[in-house]
Design an enzyme around this catalytic site. Structure first.
Site, PDB file in Angstrom:
ATOM      1  N   THR A 179       0.833  -1.205   0.000  1.00  0.00           N
ATOM      2  CA  THR A 179       0.000   0.000   0.000  1.00  0.00           C
ATOM      3  C   THR A 179       0.865   1.251   0.000  1.00  0.00           C
ATOM      4  O   THR A 179       0.564   2.229  -0.685  1.00  0.00           O
ATOM      5  CB  THR A 179      -0.939   0.001   1.209  1.00  0.00           C
ATOM      6  OG1 THR A 179      -1.645  -1.241   1.263  1.00  0.00           O
ATOM      7  CG2 THR A 179      -1.950   1.139   1.113  1.00  0.00           C
ATOM      8  N   ASP A 180       1.947   1.229   0.767  1.00  0.00           N
ATOM      9  CA  ASP A 180       2.885   2.356   0.760  1.00  0.00           C
ATOM     10  C   ASP A 180       3.487   2.555  -0.631  1.00  0.00           C
ATOM     11  O   ASP A 180       3.580   3.689  -1.129  1.00  0.00           O
ATOM     12  CB  ASP A 180       4.020   2.107   1.750  1.00  0.00           C
ATOM     13  CG  ASP A 180       3.668   2.527   3.168  1.00  0.00           C
ATOM     14  OD1 ASP A 180       2.703   3.286   3.343  1.00  0.00           O
ATOM     15  OD2 ASP A 180       4.360   2.096   4.104  1.00  0.00           O
ATOM     16  N   VAL A 181       3.915   1.460  -1.249  1.00  0.00           N
ATOM     17  CA  VAL A 181       4.534   1.565  -2.574  1.00  0.00           C
ATOM     18  C   VAL A 181       3.538   2.104  -3.590  1.00  0.00           C
ATOM     19  O   VAL A 181       3.865   3.007  -4.381  1.00  0.00           O
ATOM     20  CB  VAL A 181       5.076   0.185  -3.018  1.00  0.00           C
ATOM     21  CG1 VAL A 181       5.523   0.228  -4.477  1.00  0.00           C
ATOM     22  CG2 VAL A 181       6.243  -0.231  -2.127  1.00  0.00           C
TER      23      VAL A 181
END
Length: 397
Positions: A179-181
């Site tokens: 999700t961060d990426v």
């Protein structure tokens, strides 16, 4: 070499992964990214080890491998933004910047005079990107957001992991902070769109990126299955809700992936497997039929796939244009001839470690490709050079 974002100045006040992933993407494309870090500590991920980056003598440094994954091609300056002097310096740098990226809690920079409204008044051309867990609005806006939390709240863990009837069933996160990426990539796309608008109108704007928004949007066909089909997707292990066979299968010496996307590929697989009759069986002749009769077909396929090794299956199926492949460990990934041919492993010189390995950008541009200029920086190593380049202050003797 000319790069796509030559001359673009990016002030990076972000930490951990989503923001740094966005700014590393811009840096790979040629932007001058200045990473503002806390004196003495720096980005949180510098301490997220082991493993640690090692110096030229093989001793552990104070920088974790995690930090290295998202901070190449940047310059580091140490500034304490909790002090009036630090705040004033960041404002001066923001006055020269094209882009600012931050991932503080909602409203967290207002007390320092570093929020969008304050800096937009100072530099109306500034593109200001805020990355938070839940966005700038809504009842959850004040909450802190972390990738693992968002994978659960955003539905990803409801469709990841073994099915409820299987041993070991239960919610499962993805093996990386995906999700961060994805949020970092969406941030980079949004920044480039805002710069295009800025170039036409002269006006910067505020980008509001939320991990939860990105996670929900990235569920793709699963959200469409729910919103259009009225179904609530469930965990299916490595199986696919809409395509059969599209999962892992056991072989004589391990496992392989079959990714059969149409009826022609299935018929060719059946021929290679010695069961051409499956392709004409009404239960299996079409993808819709295979989905409906998944419980019958998959055990038959498993009985067939264990009769050959993974290497034998791949050789036979690739010759018939049937999509398949191994389940590689990371050492096998970097030994793969395709990965080698594409140059995905890179190395950059580092003042302490000598050299730092990394993974190349997947963006391939024919005229202005990514350029790898520098390894992830030592904390504060570029302060004097940044002040000279951006603010015209003389370098110390």
């Amino acid at each position: 070499m000319a790069t796509a974002l030559d001359g673009l100045k990016v002030l990076d006040l972000s930490r951990v992964l989503a923001g740094p992933w966005a700014t590393q993407t811009l840096a790979d494309l040629g932007a001058d990214v200045v990473k503002v870090e806390r004196p003495g500590a720096g980005d949180d991920t510098r301490a997220w080890g082991p493993p640690w980056l090692k110096d030229a003598d093989g001793r552990d440094t104070t920088d974790a491998a995690y930090f290295c994954c998202a901070n190449r091609n940047k310059r580091s300056i140490a500034i304490d933004i909790a002090t009036p002097e630090g705040q004033a310096l960041v404002r001066r740098l923001a006055g020269e910047a094209d882009v600012l990226v931050e991932n503080f809690k909602v409203g967290g920079l207002r007390a320092y005079g570093l929020d969008f409204d304050s800096l937009h008044a100072l530099n109306p051309r500034l593109v200001y990107c805020s990355i938070t867990g839940f966005g700038q609005t809504g009842p959850y806006a004040p909450r802190a957001g972390y990738d693992f939390l968002i994978q659960g709240m955003g539905g990803l863990m409801s469709v990841t992991g073994r099915g409820d009837a299987e041993e070991g069933a239960g919610p499962q996160k993805v093996g990386v902070a995906l999700t961060d990426v994805m949020t970092g990539l969406h941030a980079a796309i949004g920044i480039l769109a805002a710069l295009r608008h800025r170039d036409r109108t002269g006006e910067g704007q505020h980008l509001d990126l939320a991990l939860l928004d990105v996670q929900v949007a990235a569920l793709a066909n699963q959200t469409a299955n729910h919103l259009i089909g009225g179904v609530i997707p469930k965990r299916m292990g490595n199986a696919h809700p809409n395509i059969v066979p599209y999962q892992d299968f056991p072989t004589a010496d391990g496992d392989m992936i079959l990714a059969i996307g149409n009826d022609g590929q299935f018929a060719r697989f059946c021929e290679v497997a010695g069961h051409a009759e499956w392709a004409s069986d009404a239960r299996f002749a079409t993808n819709a039929a295979r989905v409906a009769h998944r419980a019958v077909l998959i055990p038959l396929l498993r009985q067939a796939t264990v009769m050959r090794t993974t290497r034998e299956w791949i050789a036979a199926l690739e010759s018939r244009a049937v999509p398949c492949g191994p389940v590689n460990r990371l050492d096998e990934v970097f030994a793969d001839p395709q990965v080698i041919a594409r140059g995905l492993r890179i190395a950059l010189p580092h003042p302490v470690a000598g050299s730092v390995p990394g993974v190349a950008s997947p963006i391939r541009l024919s005229a202005t490709p990514p350029v790898y200029r520098s390894a992830p920086p030592v904390l504060g190593q570029d302060g004097a050079a940044v002040l000279a380049d951006w603010l015209g202050e003389p370098l110390p003797d």
